[in-house]
Design a protein around this motif. Structure first.
Motif, short mmCIF file in Angstrom:
data_model
loop_
_atom_site.label_atom_id
_atom_site.label_comp_id
_atom_site.label_asym_id
_atom_site.label_seq_id
_atom_site.Cartn_x
_atom_site.Cartn_y
_atom_site.Cartn_z
N VAL A 59 27.69 23.86 40.59
CA VAL A 59 27.54 25.24 40.15
C VAL A 59 28.78 25.75 39.42
O VAL A 59 29.91 25.55 39.85
N ARG A 60 28.52 26.41 38.28
CA ARG A 60 29.58 27.04 37.49
C ARG A 60 29.52 28.55 37.74
O ARG A 60 28.58 29.22 37.30
N ILE A 61 30.49 29.07 38.43
CA ILE A 61 30.50 30.50 38.75
C ILE A 61 31.18 31.26 37.61
O ILE A 61 32.38 31.15 37.40
N SER A 62 30.38 32.03 36.88
CA SER A 62 30.86 32.66 35.65
C SER A 62 31.33 34.09 35.81
O SER A 62 32.10 34.59 34.99
N ASP A 63 30.84 34.79 36.85
CA ASP A 63 31.20 36.19 37.01
C ASP A 63 30.98 36.61 38.46
O ASP A 63 30.51 35.83 39.30
N ALA A 64 31.30 37.87 38.75
CA ALA A 64 31.21 38.37 40.12
C ALA A 64 29.78 38.37 40.64
O ALA A 64 29.54 38.13 41.82
N GLY A 65 28.82 38.64 39.75
CA GLY A 65 27.42 38.64 40.16
C GLY A 65 26.97 37.27 40.62
O GLY A 65 26.31 37.13 41.65
N GLU A 66 27.33 36.25 39.85
CA GLU A 66 26.95 34.89 40.23
C GLU A 66 27.71 34.45 41.49
O GLU A 66 27.16 33.73 42.32
N ASN A 67 28.94 34.90 41.61
CA ASN A 67 29.70 34.56 42.81
C ASN A 67 29.05 35.14 44.07
O ASN A 67 28.96 34.47 45.10
N ALA A 68 28.56 36.38 43.96
CA ALA A 68 27.87 37.00 45.09
C ALA A 68 26.60 36.24 45.44
O ALA A 68 26.26 36.07 46.61
N TYR A 162 16.65 35.59 43.58
CA TYR A 162 17.66 36.51 44.11
C TYR A 162 17.75 37.77 43.26
O TYR A 162 17.75 37.71 42.04
N SER A 163 17.82 38.90 43.93
CA SER A 163 18.04 40.17 43.25
C SER A 163 19.23 40.87 43.89
O SER A 163 19.24 41.03 45.12
N PRO A 164 20.23 41.27 43.11
CA PRO A 164 21.35 42.00 43.68
C PRO A 164 20.87 43.29 44.34
O PRO A 164 19.87 43.87 43.94
N PRO A 165 21.56 43.76 45.37
CA PRO A 165 21.14 44.98 46.06
C PRO A 165 21.24 46.20 45.16
O PRO A 165 22.09 46.25 44.28
N PRO A 166 20.36 47.18 45.33
CA PRO A 166 20.42 48.41 44.51
C PRO A 166 21.72 49.16 44.79
O PRO A 166 22.02 49.51 45.93
N SER A 167 22.47 49.43 43.74
CA SER A 167 23.80 50.02 43.90
C SER A 167 23.75 51.43 44.48
O SER A 167 24.71 51.87 45.11
N SER A 168 22.63 52.13 44.30
CA SER A 168 22.56 53.51 44.78
C SER A 168 22.60 53.59 46.31
O SER A 168 22.96 54.64 46.87
N ASP A 169 22.25 52.51 46.99
CA ASP A 169 22.23 52.52 48.46
C ASP A 169 23.53 51.96 49.06
O ASP A 169 23.64 51.86 50.27
N TYR A 170 24.47 51.60 48.22
CA TYR A 170 25.68 50.92 48.68
C TYR A 170 26.93 51.70 48.32
O TYR A 170 26.94 52.50 47.39
N ARG A 171 28.00 51.42 49.05
CA ARG A 171 29.31 51.97 48.75
C ARG A 171 30.27 50.83 48.46
O ARG A 171 30.23 49.81 49.15
N LYS A 172 31.12 51.02 47.47
CA LYS A 172 32.04 49.96 47.06
C LYS A 172 33.45 50.28 47.50
O LYS A 172 33.91 51.41 47.39
N PHE A 173 34.15 49.27 48.02
CA PHE A 173 35.54 49.42 48.42
C PHE A 173 36.26 48.10 48.22
O PHE A 173 35.85 47.07 48.76
N ARG A 174 37.32 48.12 47.39
CA ARG A 174 38.13 46.94 47.12
C ARG A 174 37.28 45.72 46.70
O ARG A 174 37.47 44.61 47.19
N GLY A 175 36.32 45.99 45.83
CA GLY A 175 35.51 44.91 45.28
C GLY A 175 34.36 44.46 46.16
O GLY A 175 33.60 43.58 45.76
N HIS A 176 34.20 45.04 47.34
CA HIS A 176 33.10 44.68 48.23
C HIS A 176 32.11 45.83 48.32
O HIS A 176 32.46 47.00 48.11
N TYR A 177 30.86 45.52 48.66
CA TYR A 177 29.81 46.52 48.78
C TYR A 177 29.36 46.63 50.24
O TYR A 177 29.23 45.62 50.93
N TYR A 178 29.11 47.86 50.68
CA TYR A 178 28.77 48.11 52.08
C TYR A 178 27.48 48.92 52.16
O TYR A 178 27.23 49.80 51.33
N TYR A 179 26.71 48.62 53.19
CA TYR A 179 25.43 49.30 53.40
C TYR A 179 25.31 49.66 54.88
O TYR A 179 25.54 48.81 55.75
N LEU A 180 24.98 50.91 55.18
CA LEU A 180 24.80 51.36 56.55
C LEU A 180 23.32 51.51 56.84
O LEU A 180 22.62 52.30 56.19
#
Length: 202
Positions: A59-68, A162-180
């Motif tokens: 696998v060639r990881i090209s960006d943050a999305g692919e890394n996730a 795979y579908s990235p999580p909807p950003s409206s339901d998440y909070r970002k801190f130091r490059g990571h995403y959090y969901y409660l």
């Protein structure tokens, strides 16, 4: 007679379970197909050779999305696999995609890494946070294979897209995403839910 039938049934079930467990499970992201090999852990060079023989590549990881996305595969498997990057042949202080010798424009190194010029290959070091580590290539780990198009043996299979999580339901801190989640759960249920979403309990 009943005993013989019972033994035959058990053997048939065991054969079926072994057959099912050996099947490759593909995941799809951004038009590419991926799978992780955890059963036959091997060196980086052997993993790369196997990937090419199957019509793909490490696998060639090209960006943050692919890394996730790659992190979600490793997290579900509970392992830290080889990925398709190594120190560049022309400059030992840079890292390239192995099959194209193209210098990486995206990296996600663990703190203090890369740390050893003699460690030429790269693995997803901490699958809990998706960071990388340079590593000696002769060590044995699982590995992830990427394909530009659907592999022949994936025809007719249900592909997990795979579908990235909807950003409206998440909070970002130091490059990571959090969901409660507001749902009360046991630890094991919460952990399973987090993994199924491609993440982990904080």
């Amino acid at each position: 007679m009943q005993k013989s039938v019972g033994i035959a049934l058990i053997c048939t079930m065991l054969f079926l379970l072994c057959t099912l467990s050996s099947a490759v499970t593909y995941r799809k992201y951004n038009g590419h197909y991926y799978y992780i090999e955890t059963g036959a852990q091997t060196s980086w060079n052997s993993a790369r050779t196997t990937a090419i023989s199957k019509g793909g590549y490490l696998v060639r990881i090209s960006d943050a999305g692919e890394n996730a996305f790659v992190q979600s595969i490793a997290l579900a498997a509970g392992t830290s696999p080889w990925v398709g990057m190594q120190r560049c042949s022309s400059n030992n202080n840079q890292f390239c995609f192995a099959d194209t010798n193209t210098v990486l424009t995206y990296t996600n190194w663990y703190d203090g890494e890369p740390s050893n010029p003699a460690e030429l290959c790269v693995r997803l070091y901490h699958y809990a946070d998706g960071t990388w580590n340079d590593q000696f290539c002769n060590l044995v780990y699982a590995y992830i294979v990427e394909f530009d198009s659907q592999p022949a043996d994936a025809s007719g299979l249900e592909i997990d897209e795979y579908s990235p999580p909807p950003s409206s339901d998440y909070r970002k801190f130091r490059g990571h995403y959090y969901y409660l989640s507001a749902t009360l759960s046991t630890y094991e249920t919460a952990r399973s839910a987090a993994i199924s979403m491609g993440g982990y309990l904080v």
